[in-house]
Write an enzyme that holds these catalytic residues in place. Structure first.
Site, PDB file in Angstrom:
ATOM      1  N   CYS A 122       0.827  -1.228   0.000  1.00 24.16           N
ATOM      2  CA  CYS A 122       0.000   0.000   0.000  1.00 24.16           C
ATOM      3  C   CYS A 122       0.852   1.266   0.000  1.00 24.16           C
ATOM      4  O   CYS A 122       0.343   2.343  -0.323  1.00 24.16           O
ATOM      5  CB  CYS A 122      -0.923   0.010   1.208  1.00 24.16           C
ATOM      6  SG  CYS A 122      -2.059  -1.374   1.211  1.00 24.16           S
ATOM      7  N   HIS A 263      -3.223   7.091   3.566  1.00 24.75           N
ATOM      8  CA  HIS A 263      -3.605   5.860   2.877  1.00 24.75           C
ATOM      9  C   HIS A 263      -5.039   5.494   3.270  1.00 24.75           C
ATOM     10  O   HIS A 263      -5.387   5.466   4.453  1.00 24.75           O
ATOM     11  CB  HIS A 263      -2.633   4.748   3.260  1.00 24.75           C
ATOM     12  CG  HIS A 263      -3.038   3.395   2.769  1.00 24.75           C
ATOM     13  ND1 HIS A 263      -3.417   3.163   1.466  1.00 24.75           N
ATOM     14  CD2 HIS A 263      -3.143   2.203   3.410  1.00 24.75           C
ATOM     15  CE1 HIS A 263      -3.729   1.889   1.318  1.00 24.75           C
ATOM     16  NE2 HIS A 263      -3.577   1.286   2.490  1.00 24.75           N
ATOM     17  N   ASN A 293      -9.920  -0.198   0.196  1.00 18.88           N
ATOM     18  CA  ASN A 293      -8.464  -0.075   0.131  1.00 18.88           C
ATOM     19  C   ASN A 293      -7.973  -0.564  -1.231  1.00 18.88           C
ATOM     20  O   ASN A 293      -8.004  -1.761  -1.513  1.00 18.88           O
ATOM     21  CB  ASN A 293      -7.854  -0.911   1.265  1.00 18.88           C
ATOM     22  CG  ASN A 293      -6.339  -0.861   1.306  1.00 18.88           C
ATOM     23  OD1 ASN A 293      -5.707  -0.301   0.408  1.00 18.88           O
ATOM     24  ND2 ASN A 293      -5.764  -1.453   2.337  1.00 18.88           N
TER      25      ASN A 293
HETATM   26  N1  ACO Z   1     -18.067  -8.995   9.436  1.00 15.01           N
HETATM   27  C1  ACO Z   1     -18.473  -9.317  10.675  1.00 15.01           C
HETATM   28  N2  ACO Z   1     -17.637  -9.655  11.647  1.00 15.01           N
HETATM   29  C2  ACO Z   1     -16.317  -9.662  11.365  1.00 15.01           C
HETATM   30  C3  ACO Z   1     -15.830  -9.332  10.091  1.00 15.01           C
HETATM   31  C4  ACO Z   1     -16.770  -8.989   9.112  1.00 15.01           C
HETATM   32  N3  ACO Z   1     -16.395  -8.629   7.853  1.00 15.01           N
HETATM   33  N4  ACO Z   1     -14.474  -9.414  10.113  1.00 15.01           N
HETATM   34  C5  ACO Z   1     -14.124  -9.783  11.341  1.00 15.01           C
HETATM   35  N5  ACO Z   1     -15.230  -9.939  12.104  1.00 15.01           N
HETATM   36  C6  ACO Z   1     -15.337 -10.343  13.499  1.00 15.01           C
HETATM   37  C7  ACO Z   1     -14.156 -11.147  13.965  1.00 15.01           C
HETATM   38  O1  ACO Z   1     -14.318 -12.514  13.643  1.00 15.01           O
HETATM   39  C8  ACO Z   1     -14.187 -10.891  15.447  1.00 15.01           C
HETATM   40  O2  ACO Z   1     -15.155 -11.731  16.016  1.00 15.01           O
HETATM   41  P1  ACO Z   1     -14.875 -12.419  17.450  1.00 15.01           P
HETATM   42  O3  ACO Z   1     -14.726 -11.284  18.408  1.00 15.01           O
HETATM   43  O4  ACO Z   1     -16.098 -13.250  17.657  1.00 15.01           O
HETATM   44  O5  ACO Z   1     -13.613 -13.195  17.291  1.00 15.01           O
HETATM   45  C9  ACO Z   1     -14.700  -9.457  15.559  1.00 15.01           C
HETATM   46  O6  ACO Z   1     -15.331  -9.172  14.294  1.00 15.01           O
HETATM   47  C10 ACO Z   1     -13.616  -8.439  15.806  1.00 15.01           C
HETATM   48  O7  ACO Z   1     -12.562  -8.674  14.875  1.00 15.01           O
HETATM   49  P2  ACO Z   1     -11.303  -7.733  14.827  1.00 15.01           P
HETATM   50  O8  ACO Z   1     -10.365  -8.215  13.767  1.00 15.01           O
HETATM   51  O9  ACO Z   1     -10.742  -7.564  16.192  1.00 15.01           O
HETATM   52  O10 ACO Z   1     -12.009  -6.347  14.377  1.00 15.01           O
HETATM   53  P3  ACO Z   1     -11.397  -4.928  14.284  1.00 15.01           P
HETATM   54  O11 ACO Z   1     -12.269  -3.968  14.988  1.00 15.01           O
HETATM   55  O12 ACO Z   1      -9.929  -4.925  14.604  1.00 15.01           O
HETATM   56  O13 ACO Z   1     -11.538  -4.597  12.737  1.00 15.01           O
HETATM   57  C11 ACO Z   1     -10.248  -4.591  10.670  1.00 15.01           C
HETATM   58  C12 ACO Z   1     -10.913  -5.437  11.768  1.00 15.01           C
HETATM   59  C13 ACO Z   1     -11.328  -3.784  10.004  1.00 15.01           C
HETATM   60  C14 ACO Z   1      -9.581  -5.518   9.684  1.00 15.01           C
HETATM   61  C15 ACO Z   1      -9.224  -3.640  11.309  1.00 15.01           C
HETATM   62  O14 ACO Z   1      -8.396  -4.359  12.172  1.00 15.01           O
HETATM   63  C16 ACO Z   1      -8.370  -2.955  10.278  1.00 15.01           C
HETATM   64  O15 ACO Z   1      -8.839  -2.134   9.507  1.00 15.01           O
HETATM   65  N6  ACO Z   1      -7.075  -3.226  10.258  1.00 15.01           N
HETATM   66  C17 ACO Z   1      -6.149  -2.518   9.347  1.00 15.01           C
HETATM   67  C18 ACO Z   1      -6.308  -2.881   7.909  1.00 15.01           C
HETATM   68  C19 ACO Z   1      -5.338  -2.028   7.103  1.00 15.01           C
HETATM   69  O16 ACO Z   1      -5.102  -0.888   7.409  1.00 15.01           O
HETATM   70  N7  ACO Z   1      -4.708  -2.542   6.118  1.00 15.01           N
HETATM   71  C20 ACO Z   1      -3.755  -1.661   5.395  1.00 15.01           C
HETATM   72  C21 ACO Z   1      -2.660  -2.367   4.917  1.00 15.01           C
HETATM   73  S1  ACO Z   1      -3.177  -3.630   3.802  1.00 15.01           S
HETATM   74  C22 ACO Z   1      -1.952  -3.816   2.655  1.00 15.01           C
HETATM   75  O17 ACO Z   1      -0.900  -3.281   2.760  1.00 15.01           O
HETATM   76  C23 ACO Z   1      -2.193  -4.722   1.481  1.00 15.01           C
END
Ligand code: ACO
Length: 335
Positions: A122, A263, A293
């Site tokens: 990214c 980003h 993204n």
């Molecule tokens: N729908 C519903 N529930 C979901 C989903 C979904 N799409 N995805 C995950 N969950 C659930 C999980 O299973 C978990 O359930 P559990 O508590 O029963 O285990 C719960 O939601 C919480 O999951 P987390 O992963 O802790 O959720 P979080 O609030 O951290 O959000 C996310 C996840 C959106 C991926 C976030 O962590 C994020 O945006 N991270 C950064 C991503 C990013 O910036 N990437 C950039 C670089 S990518 C690259 O370079 C190619």
């Protein structure tokens, strides 16, 4: 390094096909409410079958060339930032060059152009700005086409709800050259960083570490996998720190910045960085809701969108920050 690198043209492209959160509800156990509240993403654009990253790159490139008033034959360098190229070989940059008509076979010998892809995930576009600055310091008459282009939908597991809601396809491009007429923004500074000890936070296989032989089923690690929470934490930390360092290096205050573009991966990350910087909300540009993204394409797509919306004008002071797989991150100052 001499500092005469200017963006003089800008273009972008997203494919017409849209995948909404409601569409994803039919594929995995997720909801529009979860996706909106955790990421701010409403929809993403997806390439049709048979249309690839190079096709998106080409449309964005042509728009940027037109915007710059530069003909393809003037280009000395084509750099494509991508982690989802059409092929390992040939490069997406070579595919774009060929379709722009830069061929040694054509009359006038239009093939004196350096073409290459590079992968900083990214962070690719911002790494590309640094590459363009290097090219221009070596050769002040260089005319550089820098493209960020991704077909990430091809490398996403649409049965994995933790990743499939986050990504989209698209491309953005800029033409960079030394000082002169028609320059939109000077690239005043850029800094690129990496910490390979955290390489396992975001992994997309398919390289030679994947020991497959003909006839094997596609292994799971062909698709992108991410440790979301830790990525979130590192993204906020590093984009904030590098943005502040960039301002300090130039003796600037946050209030001196006209527009901040981070980003576009997750609304909560952008808001967290914005609030740590203490920048006014109306100076933070956000379009992640429309595209999700698009990895290396998010920054040029955002620049182009911001200009179309009248929020970005030539000469404005723009702070860019990025973060991605590797892990990689960085910041740049335009204007
Ligand atoms: N729908 C519903 N529930 C979901 C989903 C979904 N799409 N995805 C995950 N969950 C659930 C999980 O299973 C978990 O359930 P559990 O508590 O029963 O285990 C719960 O939601 C919480 O999951 P987390 O992963 O802790 O959720 P979080 O609030 O951290 O959000 C996310 C996840 C959106 C991926 C976030 O962590 C994020 O945006 N991270 C950064 C991503 C990013 O910036 N990437 C950039 C670089 S990518 C690259 O370079 C190619």
């Amino acid at each position: 390094m001499t500092n005469s690198c200017h963006i003089c043209g800008l273009g972008s492209y997203v494919p017409p096909k849209i995948l909404t959160n409601r569409d994803l509800e039919k594929l995995v156990d997720t909801s529009d409410e979860w996706i909106m509240s955790r990421t701010g993403i409403r929809q993403r654009h997806i390439l049709d079958s048979g249309v690839n990253a190079s096709d998106a790159a080409l449309v964005a490139a042509r728009a940027a060339l037109t915007d710059a008033g530069v003909s393809a034959g003037e280009l000395t360098h084509i750099f494509v930032a991508t982690c989802s190229p059409d092929y390992f070989c040939p490069s997406t940059a070579c595919l774009v060059a060929g379709r722009l008509g830069l061929s040694a076979r054509s009359e006038g010998h239009g093939a004196h152009v350096m073409c290459m892809d590079f992968n900083a995930a990214c962070s690719g576009f911002l790494y590309g700005l640094e590459l363009a600055r290097s090219a221009l310091s070596l050769r002040p008459d260089a005319v550089v086409l820098l493209i960020g282009a991704e077909a990430l939908s091809r490398r996403i597991d649409f049965s994995d709800r933790s990743t499939c809601v986050l990504f989209g396809d698209g491309a953005g491009a800029v033409v960079l050259r030394g000082a002169g007429t028609g320059c939109l923004w000077r690239v005043r500074d850029s800094v690129c960083c990496a910490d390979g000890s955290m390489h396992d936070l975001i992994v997309m296989g398919g390289g030679s570490a994947m020991e497959v032989k003909k006839g094997d089923a596609l292994p799971d690690d062909f698709f992108l996998a991410m440790q979301g929470r830790e990525v979130f934490r590192q993204a906020v930390r590093s984009m904030t720190a590098e943005s502040l360092a960039m301002l300090e290096r130039h003796g600037m205050q946050v209030s001196d910045i006209d527009l901040f573009i981070a980003h576009q991966a997750n609304l909560r990350i952008i808001e967290a960085v914005g609030s740590r910087l203490g920048i006014a909300e109306d100076k933070v540009f956000i379009n992640v809701q429309d595209y999700a993204n698009t990895s290396a394409a998010t920054l040029p797509l955002a620049l182009d969108d911001a200009r179309s919306q009248g929020r970005l004008k030539p000469g404005m002071k723009v702070l860019l920050a990025t973060f991605g797989g590797g892990i990689t991150w960085g910041a740049a100052l335009l204007g």
